[in-house]
Design an enzyme around this catalytic site. Structure first.
Site, short mmCIF file in Angstrom:
data_model
loop_
_atom_site.label_atom_id
_atom_site.label_comp_id
_atom_site.label_asym_id
_atom_site.label_seq_id
_atom_site.Cartn_x
_atom_site.Cartn_y
_atom_site.Cartn_z
CE LYS A 11 -3.78 4.92 -1.41
NZ LYS A 11 -4.83 5.34 -2.37
CE1 TYR A 33 -4.12 1.90 0.63
CE2 TYR A 33 -2.83 3.07 2.29
CZ TYR A 33 -3.97 2.96 1.51
OH TYR A 33 -4.95 3.92 1.60
#
Length: 248
Positions: free
Chosen positions: A153, A149
């Site tokens: 991001k 993640y």
């Protein structure tokens, strides 16, 4: 009237953002993996006098994305606002993270934003006007159990800055919003996964945040509303941390 596409808009930040952009006077395409799940967001927009359509699409699938953007253009008009919000989490420590955990998160967040932007920018460059907002996260700065993640991001931040450079000459801006802790189904699931009561989980996060509260989807929607507005034409290539305190 501007036409906006919001991905991952069946619930959470995406749903509230779609409703906010409709309140701002835009026609909104509510996009999510399951078209039926988008209906509640669409109904809420229509109830308040706005115009919206539900569109089911896997943002990581090239053909599905092309079909979705074509459908939006036919039903609502050429899209000149895009909010890439679709996302999934597959949290795990690195040594336990599977190939699938990695691939699914990178695919939805990064590949999805790439495919949606590539398809939508054709309408924006032709119109000589566009607004793109990508959803990053404070996790881009690193977060235990989120190697996939965090990488996705952080990648979206570099993607955003490159879009700003390439698309700027065509009147298109690109910015990223990086939320801190936001109360959503996703963060509730995180609390459940680590075995902590969600109310206690929120209280602990609020205590370590300078403004002494957690964030809500409306906090993110307000910021996106500004970045996609007519008046934000000189703001591009930026990462705005909406996290209750300084980050980045």
């Amino acid at each position: 009237m501007r036409v906006a596409i919001v991905t991952g808009a069946a619930r959470g930040i995406g749903a509230v953002t779609a409703q906010r952009l409709a309140a701002d006077g835009m026609k909104v395409a509510v996009v999510d993996l399951d078209e039926q799940s988008c209906q509640a967001t669409v109904d809420e927009i229509r109830k308040n006098g706005g115009e919206a359509v539900a569109v089911g699409a896997d943002v990581s699938d090239t053909d599905a994305v092309a079909a979705a953007v074509d459908r939006v253009a036919e039903q609502l008009g050429a899209p000149t606002v895009l909010v890439n919000n679709a996302g999934v989490i597959r949290d795990n420590l690195l040594f336990k993270m599977t190939d699938s955990d990695w691939d699914s998160v990178i695919s939805v967040h990064l590949r999805g934003a790439f495919l949606m932007t590539r398809a939508a920018q054709a309408h924006m460059t032709q119109a000589k006007y566009g607004r793109i907002v990508n959803l990053s996260s404070t996790s881009a700065l690193g977060n235990r159990g989120q190697a996939n993640y965090a990488a996705a991001k952080a990648g979206l931040q570099g993607f955003t800055k490159t879009l700003a450079i390439e698309l700027g000459p065509f009147g298109v801006t690109a910015n990223a919003v990086a939320p801190g802790f936001i109360v959503t189904e996703m963060t509730a699931a995180t609390a459940a996964r680590v075995g902590v009561d969600f109310e206690q989980f929120q209280a602990a996060r609020a205590a370590e945040t300078p403004v002494r509260r957690v964030g809500y989807p409306a906090d993110i929607a307000h910021t996106i509303s500004f970045l996609v507005s007519e008046g934000a034409g000189f703001v591009t290539g930026q990462v705005v941390y909406v996290a209750g305190g300084p980050r980045g």
